[in-house]
Design a protein around this motif. Structure first.
Motif, PDB file in Angstrom:
ATOM      1  N   SER A  57       4.652  10.654   7.455  1.00 33.28           N
ATOM      2  CA  SER A  57       4.396   9.480   8.423  1.00 33.28           C
ATOM      3  C   SER A  57       5.697   8.402   7.954  1.00 33.28           C
ATOM      4  O   SER A  57       5.841   7.609   8.841  1.00 33.28           O
ATOM      5  CB  SER A  57       3.179   8.766   7.965  1.00 33.28           C
ATOM      6  OG  SER A  57       2.991   8.463   6.611  1.00 33.28           O
TER       7      SER A  57
ATOM      8  N   THR B 185       7.667   7.032  11.048  1.00 33.86           N
ATOM      9  CA  THR B 185       7.674   5.438  11.318  1.00 33.86           C
ATOM     10  C   THR B 185       9.115   4.823  11.187  1.00 33.86           C
ATOM     11  O   THR B 185       9.396   3.965  11.876  1.00 33.86           O
ATOM     12  CB  THR B 185       6.774   4.968  10.087  1.00 33.86           C
ATOM     13  OG1 THR B 185       5.489   5.615  10.332  1.00 33.86           O
ATOM     14  CG2 THR B 185       6.477   3.484  10.494  1.00 33.86           C
TER      15      THR B 185
ATOM     16  N   LEU C 211      -1.080   4.871  14.468  1.00 38.76           N
ATOM     17  CA  LEU C 211      -1.874   5.886  13.699  1.00 38.76           C
ATOM     18  C   LEU C 211      -2.166   7.225  14.402  1.00 38.76           C
ATOM     19  O   LEU C 211      -1.934   8.156  13.898  1.00 38.76           O
ATOM     20  CB  LEU C 211      -3.336   5.015  13.427  1.00 38.76           C
ATOM     21  CG  LEU C 211      -4.259   6.086  12.569  1.00 38.76           C
ATOM     22  CD1 LEU C 211      -3.551   6.269  11.247  1.00 38.76           C
ATOM     23  CD2 LEU C 211      -5.884   5.171  12.405  1.00 38.76           C
TER      24      LEU C 211
ATOM     25  N   ASN D  16       0.718  -1.290  -0.020  1.00 37.66           N
ATOM     26  CA  ASN D  16       0.027  -0.023   0.023  1.00 37.66           C
ATOM     27  C   ASN D  16       0.918   1.106   0.033  1.00 37.66           C
ATOM     28  O   ASN D  16       1.618   1.541   0.890  1.00 37.66           O
ATOM     29  CB  ASN D  16      -1.024  -0.026   1.190  1.00 37.66           C
ATOM     30  CG  ASN D  16      -1.766   1.400   1.419  1.00 37.66           C
ATOM     31  OD1 ASN D  16      -1.794   2.081   0.489  1.00 37.66           O
ATOM     32  ND2 ASN D  16      -2.647   1.236   2.340  1.00 37.66           N
TER      33      ASN D  16
ATOM     34  N   LEU E 101       0.232   4.218   0.207  1.00 34.63           N
ATOM     35  CA  LEU E 101      -0.152   5.453   1.082  1.00 34.63           C
ATOM     36  C   LEU E 101       0.020   4.900   2.511  1.00 34.63           C
ATOM     37  O   LEU E 101      -0.178   5.862   3.351  1.00 34.63           O
ATOM     38  CB  LEU E 101      -1.567   5.633   0.781  1.00 34.63           C
ATOM     39  CG  LEU E 101      -2.029   5.926  -0.602  1.00 34.63           C
ATOM     40  CD1 LEU E 101      -3.637   6.106  -0.629  1.00 34.63           C
ATOM     41  CD2 LEU E 101      -1.241   7.192  -1.140  1.00 34.63           C
ATOM     42  N   ASP E 102       0.605   3.768   2.661  1.00 35.72           N
ATOM     43  CA  ASP E 102       0.885   3.300   4.164  1.00 35.72           C
ATOM     44  C   ASP E 102       2.190   3.216   4.569  1.00 35.72           C
ATOM     45  O   ASP E 102       3.039   2.658   3.602  1.00 35.72           O
ATOM     46  CB  ASP E 102       0.091   2.055   4.639  1.00 35.72           C
ATOM     47  CG  ASP E 102       0.495   1.665   5.835  1.00 35.72           C
ATOM     48  OD1 ASP E 102      -0.424   2.025   6.549  1.00 35.72           O
ATOM     49  OD2 ASP E 102       1.125   0.691   5.947  1.00 35.72           O
ATOM     50  N   ALA E 103       2.610   3.986   5.244  1.00 39.45           N
ATOM     51  CA  ALA E 103       4.318   4.116   5.600  1.00 39.45           C
ATOM     52  C   ALA E 103       4.705   2.745   5.894  1.00 39.45           C
ATOM     53  O   ALA E 103       5.780   2.383   5.510  1.00 39.45           O
ATOM     54  CB  ALA E 103       4.424   5.118   6.588  1.00 39.45           C
ATOM     55  N   GLN E 104       4.224   2.047   6.984  1.00 29.92           N
ATOM     56  CA  GLN E 104       4.650   0.828   7.401  1.00 29.92           C
ATOM     57  C   GLN E 104       4.459  -0.170   6.515  1.00 29.92           C
ATOM     58  O   GLN E 104       5.521  -1.413   6.161  1.00 29.92           O
ATOM     59  CB  GLN E 104       3.776   0.218   8.637  1.00 29.92           C
ATOM     60  CG  GLN E 104       4.468  -0.780   9.318  1.00 29.92           C
ATOM     61  CD  GLN E 104       3.960  -0.912  10.874  1.00 29.92           C
ATOM     62  OE1 GLN E 104       2.850  -0.237  11.266  1.00 29.92           O
ATOM     63  NE2 GLN E 104       4.622  -1.562  11.772  1.00 29.92           N
ATOM     64  N   SER E 105       3.684  -0.139   5.353  1.00 32.72           N
ATOM     65  CA  SER E 105       3.637  -1.161   4.131  1.00 32.72           C
ATOM     66  C   SER E 105       4.705  -0.905   3.412  1.00 32.72           C
ATOM     67  O   SER E 105       5.486  -2.042   3.066  1.00 32.72           O
ATOM     68  CB  SER E 105       2.309  -1.028   3.617  1.00 32.72           C
ATOM     69  OG  SER E 105       2.426  -1.944   2.529  1.00 32.72           O
TER      70      SER E 105
ATOM     71  N   PRO F  12       3.499   9.539   1.282  1.00 32.00           N
ATOM     72  CA  PRO F  12       3.282   9.864   2.800  1.00 32.00           C
ATOM     73  C   PRO F  12       4.728  10.226   3.199  1.00 32.00           C
ATOM     74  O   PRO F  12       5.377   9.395   4.243  1.00 32.00           O
ATOM     75  CB  PRO F  12       2.727   8.547   3.395  1.00 32.00           C
ATOM     76  CG  PRO F  12       3.154   7.494   2.530  1.00 32.00           C
ATOM     77  CD  PRO F  12       3.581   8.056   1.141  1.00 32.00           C
TER      78      PRO F  12
END
Length: 221
Positions: A50, A54, A190, A14, A16-20, A47
């Motif tokens: 973030s 992260t 989050l 993803n 848009l997801d930093a951890q992903s 992102p």
């Protein structure tokens, strides 16, 4: 960096997801994402804030997941990606001019361009380049706008370096410091990311308040 693969096959990334992103690409992904966000108009949605926070968090032993990053590696990758990206955006702006922004169809991108132009007009080149680093979307479009509007290359290079290092290293260190202090802090990731984005906007808010106060004083004379 170590990655726990015992949970089964990797999930789709993803962006848009930093951890992903960090799980999929590690430290190299930080440099690539920041380069795209600060150097290419198509990266305005990525992102950055973030991701930096992260990444700093995942450099500590206080996280519960299997992903662990190297703090020196994260700091170098984030600086390289952000500084080279901004310089690339500036050069694209000098070559292609305002047509780069005129072709953008995204309302969010156009709003960012308006804000970037406002910063350059109101605060001057040096201060605007530094402040833009802390504002999502604006940090994407200000670099080509600076090139298109003829900001001197030396001025841009000096201040984008100062702003880029302050932004990247500050957020990475903030994540690392928090992760070192609180066990399993990534469980609250989050709300922490929301908080860090708000905090990253404080320099701009302070500058806007200072400018408003100065205008009121001028009007009262």
């Amino acid at each position: 960096m170590t990655l726990d693969l015992s949970a089964g096959p990797p999930l789709a990334v993803n962006i848009l997801d930093a951890q992903s992103l960090l799980s999929a690409f590690g430290v190299l992904g930080i440099a690539v994402v920041l380069f795209a966000e600060t150097g290419l108009l198509i990266g305005f949605f990525l992102p950055g804030d973030s991701l930096l926070f992260t990444a700093g968090l995942l450099c500590t032993s206080g996280t519960s997941g299997g992903l662990r990053l190297s703090l020196p590696g994260v700091m170098v990758a984030s600086a390289v990606g952000a500084l080279l990206g901004a310089q690339c955006g500036y050069l694209l702006g000098r070559r292609a001019g305002a047509t780069l922004l005129a072709r953008g169809r995204s309302p969010r991108l156009r709003a960012g361009a308006d804000r970037a132009g406002e910063l350059l007009d109101r605060y001057g080149h040096a201060r605007a380049v530094v402040l833009a680093r802390f504002v999502p979307v604006v940090r994407t479009v200000l670099n080509p706008m600076a090139g298109a509007l003829g900001v001197p290359p030396r001025t841009f290079a000096v201040w984008q370096t100062a702003g880029g290092l302050l932004w990247t290293q500050g957020l990475v260190i903030a994540g690392f410091a928090l992760g070192s202090s609180i066990p399993n802090v990534d469980r609250y990731l989050l709300p922490l990311i929301v908080l860090i984005v708000v905090v990253s906007l404080l320099p701009l808010a302070a500058e806007l308040l200072r400018a408003r106060s100065a205008r009121r004083k001028e009007a009262g004379r």
